[in-house]
Design an enzyme around this catalytic site. Structure first.
Site, mmCIF file in Angstrom:
data_model
loop_
_atom_site.group_PDB
_atom_site.id
_atom_site.type_symbol
_atom_site.label_atom_id
_atom_site.label_comp_id
_atom_site.label_asym_id
_atom_site.label_seq_id
_atom_site.Cartn_x
_atom_site.Cartn_y
_atom_site.Cartn_z
ATOM 1 N N TYR A 1 -9.901 -10.199 -7.576
ATOM 2 C CA TYR A 1 -8.865 -10.472 -8.568
ATOM 3 C C TYR A 1 -9.144 -11.753 -9.349
ATOM 4 O O TYR A 1 -8.582 -11.946 -10.428
ATOM 5 C CB TYR A 1 -7.494 -10.530 -7.899
ATOM 6 C CG TYR A 1 -7.111 -9.190 -7.320
ATOM 7 C CD1 TYR A 1 -6.705 -8.151 -8.148
ATOM 8 C CD2 TYR A 1 -7.206 -8.929 -5.959
ATOM 9 C CE1 TYR A 1 -6.388 -6.905 -7.636
ATOM 10 C CE2 TYR A 1 -6.894 -7.693 -5.445
ATOM 11 C CZ TYR A 1 -6.491 -6.684 -6.287
ATOM 12 O OH TYR A 1 -6.199 -5.446 -5.782
ATOM 13 N N ARG B 1 0.857 -1.179 0.000
ATOM 14 C CA ARG B 1 0.000 0.000 0.000
ATOM 15 C C ARG B 1 0.900 1.238 0.000
ATOM 16 O O ARG B 1 2.048 1.180 0.450
ATOM 17 C CB ARG B 1 -0.902 0.029 1.226
ATOM 18 C CG ARG B 1 -1.888 -1.136 1.328
ATOM 19 C CD ARG B 1 -2.724 -1.016 2.593
ATOM 20 N NE ARG B 1 -3.746 -2.054 2.700
ATOM 21 C CZ ARG B 1 -3.593 -3.191 3.366
ATOM 22 N NH1 ARG B 1 -2.445 -3.432 4.004
ATOM 23 N NH2 ARG B 1 -4.571 -4.083 3.410
ATOM 24 N N ARG C 1 -0.152 -1.901 -6.985
ATOM 25 C CA ARG C 1 -0.587 -2.954 -6.046
ATOM 26 C C ARG C 1 -1.583 -3.885 -6.727
ATOM 27 O O ARG C 1 -1.501 -5.107 -6.595
ATOM 28 C CB ARG C 1 -1.197 -2.294 -4.808
ATOM 29 C CG ARG C 1 -1.754 -3.263 -3.759
ATOM 30 C CD ARG C 1 -2.111 -2.472 -2.510
ATOM 31 N NE ARG C 1 -3.066 -3.145 -1.658
ATOM 32 C CZ ARG C 1 -2.758 -4.031 -0.712
ATOM 33 N NH1 ARG C 1 -1.496 -4.381 -0.540
ATOM 34 N NH2 ARG C 1 -3.694 -4.568 0.042
ATOM 35 N N HIS D 1 -1.630 2.705 -6.212
ATOM 36 C CA HIS D 1 -2.577 1.613 -6.001
ATOM 37 C C HIS D 1 -2.689 0.732 -7.235
ATOM 38 O O HIS D 1 -2.967 -0.466 -7.133
ATOM 39 C CB HIS D 1 -3.943 2.180 -5.618
ATOM 40 C CG HIS D 1 -4.710 1.275 -4.694
ATOM 41 N ND1 HIS D 1 -4.197 0.835 -3.486
ATOM 42 C CD2 HIS D 1 -5.939 0.706 -4.804
ATOM 43 C CE1 HIS D 1 -5.087 0.045 -2.896
ATOM 44 N NE2 HIS D 1 -6.145 -0.056 -3.674
ATOM 45 N N HIS E 1 -4.940 -8.654 3.240
ATOM 46 C CA HIS E 1 -6.391 -8.534 3.313
ATOM 47 C C HIS E 1 -6.914 -9.363 4.482
ATOM 48 O O HIS E 1 -6.607 -10.551 4.593
ATOM 49 C CB HIS E 1 -7.045 -9.041 2.025
ATOM 50 C CG HIS E 1 -6.887 -8.106 0.865
ATOM 51 N ND1 HIS E 1 -7.050 -8.503 -0.451
ATOM 52 C CD2 HIS E 1 -6.588 -6.785 0.819
ATOM 53 C CE1 HIS E 1 -6.851 -7.468 -1.244
ATOM 54 N NE2 HIS E 1 -6.569 -6.418 -0.504
ATOM 55 N N LYS F 1 -2.959 -2.255 7.617
ATOM 56 C CA LYS F 1 -4.187 -1.822 8.270
ATOM 57 C C LYS F 1 -4.398 -2.596 9.565
ATOM 58 O O LYS F 1 -4.081 -3.775 9.660
ATOM 59 C CB LYS F 1 -5.381 -2.032 7.328
ATOM 60 C CG LYS F 1 -5.404 -1.072 6.141
ATOM 61 C CD LYS F 1 -6.656 -1.251 5.315
ATOM 62 C CE LYS F 1 -6.726 -0.230 4.192
ATOM 63 N NZ LYS F 1 -7.929 -0.403 3.349
#
Length: 300
Positions: free
Chosen positions: A277, A150, A245, A242, A268, A174
């Protein structure tokens, strides 16, 4: 009976939002625009008072709004304004229940992330290295695409987060979750080149990537530099962090088919986030099929 009473209730609601809730004038204008549009639809359908509104009437408001060309996101905004208004009317004792709570807007279509194909990534990374900042940018591009970072993870990297001997990097993602990621030989090579030149800029002792002023590089600076390199290298699409990524995730999934592994690499928390994806991968396979299979072009 006219719709004057409906407008009067809206005005009282807007005064409440402005005085009691202290919402901004822009927000108040948005509420007014949405509720005025609903009053117009109500007038067109013979509704002259808010008390006549039940779930079926609200659903009809939504249907007519869609017919007038309102998209899913705009319709969701309109219904949200109506729900807030009806909540206030219930609080005022002018309605027994909020009929808009049972009506939801259709889901907006999920836009698949755009990625850069492998040839374009190679062209992007083929940077003329005449100055230290170009070396820095090449290193940032290599590690971002090499590890699927990220933007926030990239700019917050410290030198101590690297193990160039094993080709690994530690990032805090995150939810303050740490990930240990492989970065590949190419990224290691260009980070080493950058570390040889980094001392020219002095400054922050911890940050891996520095601006030309010797400070930790900002997210905005990274975005600007990546976009500039995309233009210089002749890519047709806008290059932003992004997108690199997304490209990492797409290319990894196309090559490995390992959804769980890609989920771990991306950090994630939910597999469903990574599953988007698989749609990209299917699109790639479908395009190959359409181009190659003799029976693909049905009806021709």
């Amino acid at each position: 009976m006219t719709d004057a009473s409906m407008h009067d209730a809206v005005e009282r609601f807007l005064r409440y939002l402005g005085v009691e809730r202290q919402l901004s004038p822009i927000t108040l204008r948005n509420y007014r625009r949405q509720l005025d549009a609903i009053i117009q639809i109500a007038s067109d359908t013979g509704i002259s008072g808010w008390q006549q509104c039940d779930v079926a009437v609200v659903r009809n408001f939504a249907v007519r709004s869609r017919r007038k060309g309102l998209g899913p996101a705009s319709l969701a905004l309109r219904l949200s304004a109506l729900r807030s208004f009806f909540d206030w009317m219930v609080w005022q004792g002018e309605l027994n229940a909020n009929p808009a709570k049972a009506v939801s807007a259709p889901k907006a279509p999920r836009h698949l992330p755009k990625n850069i194909d492998v040839d374009d990534v190679n062209r992007l990374l083929d940077i003329d290295l005449n100055d230290p900042l170009a070396v820095r940018d090449r290193a940032m591009l290599e590690i971002m695409y090499g590890a699927g970072l990220r933007l926030s993870e990239l700019v917050n990297l410290d030198i101590k987060n690297l193990d160039l001997t094993t080709g690994e990097v530690w990032v805090i993602g995150k939810g303050s979750k740490e990930r240990r990621l492989p970065i590949g030989r190419s990224a290691v090579t260009w980070i080493e080149h950058w570390l040889d030149l980094r001392g020219l800029f002095g400054g922050d002792d911890d940050a891996l990537f520095l601006s030309k002023h010797g400070k930790r590089i900002s997210a905005r600076n990274v975005q600007k530099r990546f976009a500039e390199w995309g233009i210089k290298q002749g890519l047709n699409s806008h290059v932003h962090p992004h997108k690199l990524r997304h490209s990492f995730a797409t290319h990894m999934l196309e090559s490995s088919g390992d959804l769980r592994g890609v989920q771990e690499l991306l950090g994630h928390a939910n597999l469903a986030t990574t599953q988007i994806y698989t749609h990209l991968d299917f699109q790639h396979l479908a395009s190959v099929y359409d181009a190659a299979h003799p029976r693909a072009k049905r009806g021709k």
